[in-house]
Design a protein around this motif. Structure first.
Motif, PDB file in Angstrom:
ATOM      1  N   GLY A  61       0.319  -0.883   0.061  1.00 33.57           N
ATOM      2  CA  GLY A  61      -0.149  -0.075   0.101  1.00 33.57           C
ATOM      3  C   GLY A  61       1.034   0.968   0.148  1.00 33.57           C
ATOM      4  O   GLY A  61       0.487   1.932  -0.559  1.00 33.57           O
ATOM      5  N   ALA A  62       1.674   1.208   0.915  1.00 36.43           N
ATOM      6  CA  ALA A  62       2.506   2.618   0.581  1.00 36.43           C
ATOM      7  C   ALA A  62       3.785   2.312  -0.139  1.00 36.43           C
ATOM      8  O   ALA A  62       4.076   3.757  -0.767  1.00 36.43           O
ATOM      9  N   GLY A 525      -3.202  -4.304   7.595  1.00 41.17           N
ATOM     10  CA  GLY A 525      -2.145  -4.003   6.910  1.00 41.17           C
ATOM     11  C   GLY A 525      -2.038  -2.824   5.367  1.00 41.17           C
ATOM     12  O   GLY A 525      -1.587  -1.638   5.293  1.00 41.17           O
ATOM     13  N   GLU A 526      -3.410  -2.960   5.173  1.00 36.47           N
ATOM     14  CA  GLU A 526      -3.174  -2.264   3.493  1.00 36.47           C
ATOM     15  C   GLU A 526      -3.766  -1.143   3.790  1.00 36.47           C
ATOM     16  O   GLU A 526      -3.450   0.163   3.284  1.00 36.47           O
ATOM     17  N   LEU A 531      -2.300   4.502   5.408  1.00 35.05           N
ATOM     18  CA  LEU A 531      -2.958   5.887   6.318  1.00 35.05           C
ATOM     19  C   LEU A 531      -1.349   6.722   6.249  1.00 35.05           C
ATOM     20  O   LEU A 531      -1.371   8.068   6.578  1.00 35.05           O
ATOM     21  N   VAL A 532      -0.654   5.502   6.442  1.00 34.88           N
ATOM     22  CA  VAL A 532       0.854   6.468   6.229  1.00 34.88           C
ATOM     23  C   VAL A 532       1.372   7.102   5.542  1.00 34.88           C
ATOM     24  O   VAL A 532       1.803   8.440   5.703  1.00 34.88           O
ATOM     25  N   LYS A 533       0.855   6.993   4.032  1.00 35.49           N
ATOM     26  CA  LYS A 533       1.295   7.893   2.680  1.00 35.49           C
ATOM     27  C   LYS A 533       0.348   9.166   2.937  1.00 35.49           C
ATOM     28  O   LYS A 533       0.272  10.430   3.152  1.00 35.49           O
ATOM     29  N   TYR A 534      -0.974   8.683   3.464  1.00 35.71           N
ATOM     30  CA  TYR A 534      -2.322  10.180   3.808  1.00 35.71           C
ATOM     31  C   TYR A 534      -1.822  11.058   4.660  1.00 35.71           C
ATOM     32  O   TYR A 534      -1.524  11.889   4.409  1.00 35.71           O
ATOM     33  N   ARG A 561     -10.761   4.212  -4.010  1.00 34.42           N
ATOM     34  CA  ARG A 561     -10.357   4.105  -4.905  1.00 34.42           C
ATOM     35  C   ARG A 561      -8.600   3.828  -5.156  1.00 34.42           C
ATOM     36  O   ARG A 561      -8.811   3.208  -5.798  1.00 34.42           O
ATOM     37  N   GLU A 562      -8.440   2.999  -4.028  1.00 35.84           N
ATOM     38  CA  GLU A 562      -7.235   2.126  -3.971  1.00 35.84           C
ATOM     39  C   GLU A 562      -7.828   0.826  -3.459  1.00 35.84           C
ATOM     40  O   GLU A 562      -6.728  -0.289  -4.194  1.00 35.84           O
TER      41      GLU A 562
END
Length: 569
Positions: A61-62, A525-526, A531-534, A561-562
């Motif tokens: 995800g990141a 996890g995803e 969340l880290v990205k946002y 969207r992801e």
């Protein structure tokens, strides 16, 4: 230069602690060994400890959002439950079309394509849209642990090549440097040579199987059972017990070679396990090494069947077919002499010791005893298990060491069902997801749904399935409802840059029973990786994303969207 077991650039001059330190919110209080100088240091946007399904999903995800990731895995296999622990996926009945993230379904499809591309399948099997390589009854996708490793490695390959991902196999975090409510860095060791490495990042994700980062970083957590007075849960005990956790299992793989003798050496603890009668409340049906056990739903004695050629055992479940990962009939004649199955059964659940919170010595002791139990079960199957013809034992049952990738043939890591759990901003309780508990709240006998969470960042489903425990509880197994994953359960009450991505989210002992399985761990996890990205992009703390209505709405639109579903349809 000596070849090291990590990929990435190395900086000089950092200080590393060579063993675990006691850490509180204010920093390191005590170190149990002297500090040694190391030349190894790495930096990324996020450090993820644990290469299981939650850890890999968080990394992906990141990574696909252009973050730089360091991913550590304690064993030499990524994949967690599906690989190092040898457990085919436990999933719900809608998994092929919905109820999981798109990326998880992509992973599942890639597993099927791996078999279709690389194995000599029959034309019938090759043409099957929903190919189940093992045709095991527990899952629609029973497959070999090594295939999970191969597929996940392929999914990560381009990020490793581009330098966005540093994958540290056989590395374990042993200490952390904390200032106030934030972790500045963590120290890990290479388990092969004991050398240290310091890892720096704005965010740290605990995707370990036992929530190892929580005590190291001073993140508040709970373990074991909560009391009914604490949670008001229908199935909670009157008295809580932090040391009462579910059994773990040391899985192994076997096939059957008729007419051959593959009986292993008699295990050292065989006499103990052969005669062992579990002390459970309510009572177990008899000896552990038997084809009778406690029915998880009623706790009454229930008979199981066993025949290593997959032959019907009437109305009894044939354990051989339950977690079968290779069905020879799916492959061209001569490919396999027999089926391959995973042994993860009631008979090798180990509950005489607790891994949650165990120190290294205790962990090794209980892991070894769990191995003795599994080897004793194998020896019992080979020499004493009742046969339909009235005889005893199946000497042709062969331990498949290659399947698990170990010298002893047993899984690289215990199958862990329960972990430390963060004290979260929001805790999921039985009233939110338990069918009977929801009925009490709503007053309706049927048609109930799980609680709707305004901050949902994922969905999942599994019945509440708690195995026998270290505190003497028998099975606790009852219906739940298709549920959501609330963002509040992924946020520690105090720490600002530590996030959970495994069985360590804000559940209770009871609700852990339905949030702990493969696709839910992946979804958690995803969501955390996104969340880290946002939060990084918005330059806000993760908790602010939930507290601010506009940010929360925008983040939920982002995860949808992801490919993450946030509501059941």
């Amino acid at each position: 230069m000596k070849r090291r077991n990590f990929i990435g650039s190395i900086a000089a001059g950092s200080t590393v602690l060579s063993s675990t330190s006691i850490v509180t919110g204010g920093g390191i209080v005590e170190s149990h060994s002297k500090i040694e100088k190391s030349k190894a240091s790495l930096k990324a946007d996020v450090v993820i400890a644990g290469g299981g399904l939650g850890g890999c999903a968080a990394a992906l995800g990141a990574l696909r959002n252009n973050l730089k990731v360091i991913l550590l895995e304690e064993t030499d296999w990524i994949g967690g439950q599906l690989s190092q622990q040898g457990v085919p996926p436990d999933e719900h009945q809608w998994i092929e079309t919905h109820g999981a993230t798109q990326l998880y379904r992509d992973f599942r499809q890639a597993v099927r394509q791996y078999y279709k591309r690389n194995y000599p399948l029959t034309e019938s099997a090759k043409g099957r849209e929903y190919l189940n390589p093992g045709d095991g009854s527990v899952s629609r996708l029973c497959h070999e642990p090594r295939v999970t490793v191969a597929v996940l490695t392929d999914m990560l390959a381009s990020y490793i090549s581009s330098g966005k991902l540093t994958l540290l196999l056989e590395h374990k975090v042993v200490s952390a440097q904390v200032t106030g409510n934030k972790v500045a860095s963590v120290d890990a060791i290479d388990k092969k040579d004991g050398k240290g490495i310091t890892l720096n990042a704005p965010y740290f994700v605990d995707a370990t199987e036992l929530g190892d980062l929580l005590p190291l970083t001073g993140t508040e957590f709970v373990t074991g059972t909560e009391s009914k007075s604490e949670t008001k849960e229908l199935h909670a005990p009157e008295k809580g017990n932090p040391g009462n956790n579910q059994a773990f299992t040391v899985c192994f793989a076997v096939d059957y070679q008729p007419g051959e003798d593959h009986v292993i050496q008699r295990p050292a603890e065989y006499d103990f396990w052969k005669n062992f009668i579990p002390k459970m409340n309510p009572a177990w049906s008899g000896k552990l090494l038997d084809l009778s056990y406690s029915n998880p739903k009623t706790l009454e004695p229930k008979q199981l069947g066993f025949h290593p050629e997959g032959i019907s055992t009437g109305d009894k479940l044939n354990l051989w077919n339950y977690r079968k990962i290779i069905s020879k009939d799916n492959f061209l004649p001569g490919t396999y002499n027999g089926d391959i199955t995973i042994v993860n059964w009631p008979q090798n659940d180990y509950f005489l010791g607790d891994l949650v919170g165990a120190n290294e010595k205790e962990f090794k002791k209980h892991f070894e005893r769990g191995k003795q139990l599994s080897l004793s079960l194998l020896y019992w199957l080979q020499t004493e298990a009742p046969r339909p013809d009235g005889g005893k034992g199946w000497p042709g049952i062969r331990l498949r060491k290659d399947v698990m990738g170990t010298e002893d043939g047993l899984a690289k890591y215990p199958y862990v069902r329960e972990s430390r759990r963060i004290k979260a901003v929001f805790t999921i309780k039985e009233e939110h997801v338990g069918a009977a508990n929801r009925a009490l709240i709503t007053g309706k006998e049927s048609g109930n749904t799980a609680a709707e969470f305004y901050d949902s960042v994922g969905i999942g489903y599994y019945h509440i399935d708690l195995h026998p425990s270290t505190g003497g509880d028998n099975y606790i197994d009852f219906a739940s409802l298709p549920f959501q994953i609330p963002l509040g359960a992924l946020l520690p009450v105090r720490m600002e840059n530590v996030l959970p991505a495994n069985k360590n989210i804000g559940t209770t002992h009871i609700t852990n029973g339905c949030y702990r399985l493969h696709p839910v761990e992946w979804s958690i996890g995803e969501a955390v990786g996104l969340l880290v990205k946002y939060a990084s992009e918005k330059k806000v703390l993760p908790r602010v994303v939930r507290e601010n209505k506009e940010l929360l709405k925008e983040f939920q639109e982002f995860v949808r969207r992801e490919g993450i579903e946030t509501e059941w349809r």
